[in-house]
Motif scaffolding. Structure first.
Motif, PDB file in Angstrom:
ATOM      1  N   GLU A  76       0.828  -1.222   0.000  1.00 16.22           N
ATOM      2  CA  GLU A  76       0.000   0.000   0.000  1.00 16.22           C
ATOM      3  C   GLU A  76       0.853   1.258   0.000  1.00 16.22           C
ATOM      4  O   GLU A  76       0.456   2.288  -0.528  1.00 16.22           O
ATOM      5  N   THR A  77       2.019   1.173   0.636  1.00 15.71           N
ATOM      6  CA  THR A  77       2.891   2.347   0.700  1.00 15.71           C
ATOM      7  C   THR A  77       4.072   2.223  -0.266  1.00 15.71           C
ATOM      8  O   THR A  77       5.060   2.947  -0.157  1.00 15.71           O
ATOM      9  N   GLY A  78       3.952   1.262  -1.195  1.00 16.68           N
ATOM     10  CA  GLY A  78       4.985   1.109  -2.224  1.00 16.68           C
ATOM     11  C   GLY A  78       6.312   0.572  -1.711  1.00 16.68           C
ATOM     12  O   GLY A  78       7.335   0.697  -2.374  1.00 16.68           O
ATOM     13  N   GLN A  79       6.276  -0.060  -0.541  1.00 22.65           N
ATOM     14  CA  GLN A  79       7.527  -0.603   0.004  1.00 22.65           C
ATOM     15  C   GLN A  79       7.652  -2.087  -0.306  1.00 22.65           C
ATOM     16  O   GLN A  79       6.658  -2.794  -0.407  1.00 22.65           O
ATOM     17  N   ASP A  80       8.876  -2.518  -0.457  1.00 18.26           N
ATOM     18  CA  ASP A  80       9.136  -3.927  -0.761  1.00 18.26           C
ATOM     19  C   ASP A  80      10.328  -4.365   0.087  1.00 18.26           C
ATOM     20  O   ASP A  80      11.458  -3.997  -0.183  1.00 18.26           O
ATOM     21  N   VAL A  81      10.053  -5.108   1.146  1.00 16.41           N
ATOM     22  CA  VAL A  81      11.108  -5.504   2.080  1.00 16.41           C
ATOM     23  C   VAL A  81      11.220  -7.029   2.055  1.00 16.41           C
ATOM     24  O   VAL A  81      10.242  -7.718   2.376  1.00 16.41           O
ATOM     25  N   PRO A  82      12.376  -7.563   1.668  1.00 17.15           N
ATOM     26  CA  PRO A  82      12.501  -9.019   1.619  1.00 17.15           C
ATOM     27  C   PRO A  82      12.288  -9.664   2.985  1.00 17.15           C
ATOM     28  O   PRO A  82      12.717  -9.113   3.999  1.00 17.15           O
ATOM     29  N   MET A  83      11.610 -10.827   2.961  1.00 15.59           N
ATOM     30  CA  MET A  83      11.349 -11.545   4.204  1.00 15.59           C
ATOM     31  C   MET A  83      11.984 -12.943   4.149  1.00 15.59           C
ATOM     32  O   MET A  83      11.943 -13.604   3.124  1.00 15.59           O
ATOM     33  N   ILE A  84      12.563 -13.314   5.279  1.00 14.27           N
ATOM     34  CA  ILE A  84      13.269 -14.594   5.399  1.00 14.27           C
ATOM     35  C   ILE A  84      12.534 -15.441   6.431  1.00 14.27           C
ATOM     36  O   ILE A  84      12.214 -14.938   7.517  1.00 14.27           O
ATOM     37  N   VAL A  85      12.277 -16.703   6.101  1.00 18.02           N
ATOM     38  CA  VAL A  85      11.713 -17.601   7.109  1.00 18.02           C
ATOM     39  C   VAL A  85      12.779 -18.650   7.452  1.00 18.02           C
ATOM     40  O   VAL A  85      13.371 -19.266   6.562  1.00 18.02           O
ATOM     41  N   PHE A  86      13.037 -18.788   8.743  1.00 18.76           N
ATOM     42  CA  PHE A  86      14.021 -19.780   9.197  1.00 18.76           C
ATOM     43  C   PHE A  86      13.305 -20.734  10.151  1.00 18.76           C
ATOM     44  O   PHE A  86      13.062 -20.398  11.313  1.00 18.76           O
ATOM     45  N   ALA A  87      12.899 -21.878   9.619  1.00 23.29           N
ATOM     46  CA  ALA A  87      12.206 -22.880  10.435  1.00 23.29           C
ATOM     47  C   ALA A  87      13.211 -24.000  10.701  1.00 23.29           C
ATOM     48  O   ALA A  87      13.402 -24.888   9.871  1.00 23.29           O
ATOM     49  N   LYS A  88      13.851 -23.908  11.846  1.00 22.45           N
ATOM     50  CA  LYS A  88      14.981 -24.814  12.114  1.00 22.45           C
ATOM     51  C   LYS A  88      14.503 -26.269  12.209  1.00 22.45           C
ATOM     52  O   LYS A  88      13.499 -26.562  12.833  1.00 22.45           O
ATOM     53  N   ASP A  89      15.271 -27.129  11.538  1.00 19.99           N
ATOM     54  CA  ASP A  89      15.017 -28.587  11.532  1.00 19.99           C
ATOM     55  C   ASP A  89      13.703 -28.974  10.868  1.00 19.99           C
ATOM     56  O   ASP A  89      13.236 -30.090  11.062  1.00 19.99           O
ATOM     57  N   ALA A  90      13.131 -28.084  10.096  1.00 23.44           N
ATOM     58  CA  ALA A  90      11.858 -28.396   9.435  1.00 23.44           C
ATOM     59  C   ALA A  90      12.088 -28.754   7.972  1.00 23.44           C
ATOM     60  O   ALA A  90      11.378 -28.303   7.077  1.00 23.44           O
ATOM     61  N   HIS A  91      13.085 -29.610   7.730  1.00 25.14           N
ATOM     62  CA  HIS A  91      13.376 -29.945   6.319  1.00 25.14           C
ATOM     63  C   HIS A  91      12.187 -30.604   5.646  1.00 25.14           C
ATOM     64  O   HIS A  91      11.991 -30.489   4.461  1.00 25.14           O
TER      65      HIS A  91
END
Ligand SMILES: Cc1c2[nH]c(c1CCC(=O)O)Cc1[nH]c(c(CCC(=O)O)c1C)Cc1[nH]c(c(CCC(=O)O)c1C)Cc1[nH]c(c(C)c1CCC(=O)O)C2
Length: 384
Positions: A267-282
């Motif tokens: 909505e505000t024209g921002q684009d911020v990369p997001m990282i998900v780190f789910a440990k041991d959830a292969h």
């Protein structure tokens, strides 16, 4: 700390936390090294960017000195201390990103729970959630600005003080991981008290996870408004769930967080990369690669090539050297790094460890790790 240059920053050094409000998230210095952000988006880079989880930590003598004799959460509540601790590793090593010094457990605190950091024991909740009735003890409408404004101030201050050298990462704990701490009351091998809720009180569990998700979404948006240039969600206890419970009690909330944060930022024209780190959830790699996160963080139990295959080029990957490999001699570290970078490939890749640095690690070897990533990846990229 050396405050030089900008007059408002100079003035800031003389005043305390309460008068930080003039330091607005604006006029941030221009970013000079956006390698990390480009890699997160899968764009071309000249080298593979690298940072380490817990890069601001006890393996650094200057960190131990700054933290000495101070309560852990008092330190988290001091924007000046958080800023200093965030900058320390950058003074030593050419990391391509910084992560704000804070803790995931500030969110349960914001919801009204007491959390202490006990030396030799770790985080401790004196009065954990025992039964579903205990949910009534939690604040329902959390004023995130009021309760966690100190983190936003730390981010704004740090973004100024980094002087555009590298991007600043904000973070949160994932709903399941926070729920696990809130019920367990601290660390655990089995997390059986928290898992008991999932089997015995599934509705109350979902209610708590939803409450956490709502606070987390606002918290992450506040971090971006304050100056965070990327966001990482730590689901440190994902592995204890297994595929069925992860699909039910973690994944939907991780997805919801990414979607809601991204929709709002758009909505505000921002684009911020997001990282998900789910440990041991292969077991959840395929799902995680389709959860609206640009980057999936990996622990060291996953082979880089198979992680690439299973995520099908949909996301960038981050990780995943065994932190204990840093106990190797430096030339061995270099070999291990080379294999890792070859395994992941240089595009859409952010080098990191598979979990945080340990306090007994040699800072020199951390430096060798960073240098090896840069050196090997530069050569590989030139040969493409
Ligand atoms: C599970 C978790 C916590 N906190 C965090 C997680 C998720 C990441 C992970 O899985 O490790 C996240 C965290 N905690 C800290 C950071 C700072 C940024 C960075 O990575 O450099 C980050 C990203 C500082 C910290 N948080 C903590 C430290 C060490 C204690 C100290 O500085 O006195 C640091 C540097 C304390 C902490 N806080 C927590 C634990 C388990 C501990 C360790 C307790 C111990 O070892 O005694 C909860």
């Amino acid at each position: 700390m050396h405050y030089t240059g900008h007059p408002t920053v100079l003035a800031f050094s003389k005043c305390n936390y309460n008068c930080l409000s003039f330091l607005r998230p604006k006029d941030f210095p221009t970013l000079q090294n956006d390698t990390f952000l480009r890699a997160a988006r899968g764009e071309e880079t000249e080298h593979v960017p690298v940072w380490c989880m817990r890069q601001a930590g006890r393996y650094l003598p200057e960190f131990r000195e700054s933290r000495a004799g101070k309560d852990f959460f008092d330190t988290c509540r001091s924007p000046e201390s958080c800023c200093e601790l965030t900058l320390q590793p950058l003074r030593r090593f050419p990391f391509d990103a910084a992560i704000i010094f804070s803790d995931i457990l500030v969110v349960p605190q914001a919801m009204g729970m007491d959390v202490l950091m006990v030396a030799g024991k770790g985080p401790t909740f004196p009065d954990p959630l025992k039964e579903p009735e205990d949910l009534q003890r939690l604040r329902t409408a959390v004023d995130v600005e009021k309760e966690l404004g100190y983190v936003f101030k730390a981010i704004t201050l740090t973004r100024h003080k980094i002087e555009g050298k590298v991007p600043l990462i904000g973070f949160t704990g994932a709903p399941w991981t926070l729920m696990a701490y809130m019920i367990e009351g601290g660390g655990s091998n089995t997390y059986s008290k928290a898992k008991r809720w999932l089997y015995r009180h599934p509705e109350a569990s979902h209610m708590l996870l939803r409450m956490l998700t709502d606070v987390i979404v606002e918290y992450l948006l506040g971090q971006v408004a304050a100056g965070a240039q990327a966001l990482q969600v730590f689901d440190s206890h994902a592995g204890i769930l297994g595929p069925v419970q992860f699909k039910d009690f973690s994944l939907p909330y991780l997805r919801d967080i990414a979607r809601r944060v991204k929709d709002k930022l758009k909505e505000t024209g921002q684009d911020v990369p997001m990282i998900v780190f789910a440990k041991d959830a292969h077991y959840a790699l395929e799902d995680l690669s389709q959860s609206h996160y640009e980057v999936v963080g990996l622990d060291w139990t996953i082979d880089p090539r198979s992680a690439r295959e299973r995520t099908g080029g949909k996301v960038s990957l981050q990780g995943n050297m065994d932190p204990c490999a840093l106990y190797s001699p430096k030339d061995r570290i270099s070999e291990i790094v080379q294999k890792m970078v070859e395994g992941f490939g240089t595009r859409g890749y952010i080098a990191n460890l598979g979990h945080g640095l340990y306090p007994d690690m040699d800072p020199e070897n951390v430096g060798a790790f960073v240098e090896a990533v840069h050196q090997h990846s530069k050569l590989m990229i030139k040969q493409i």
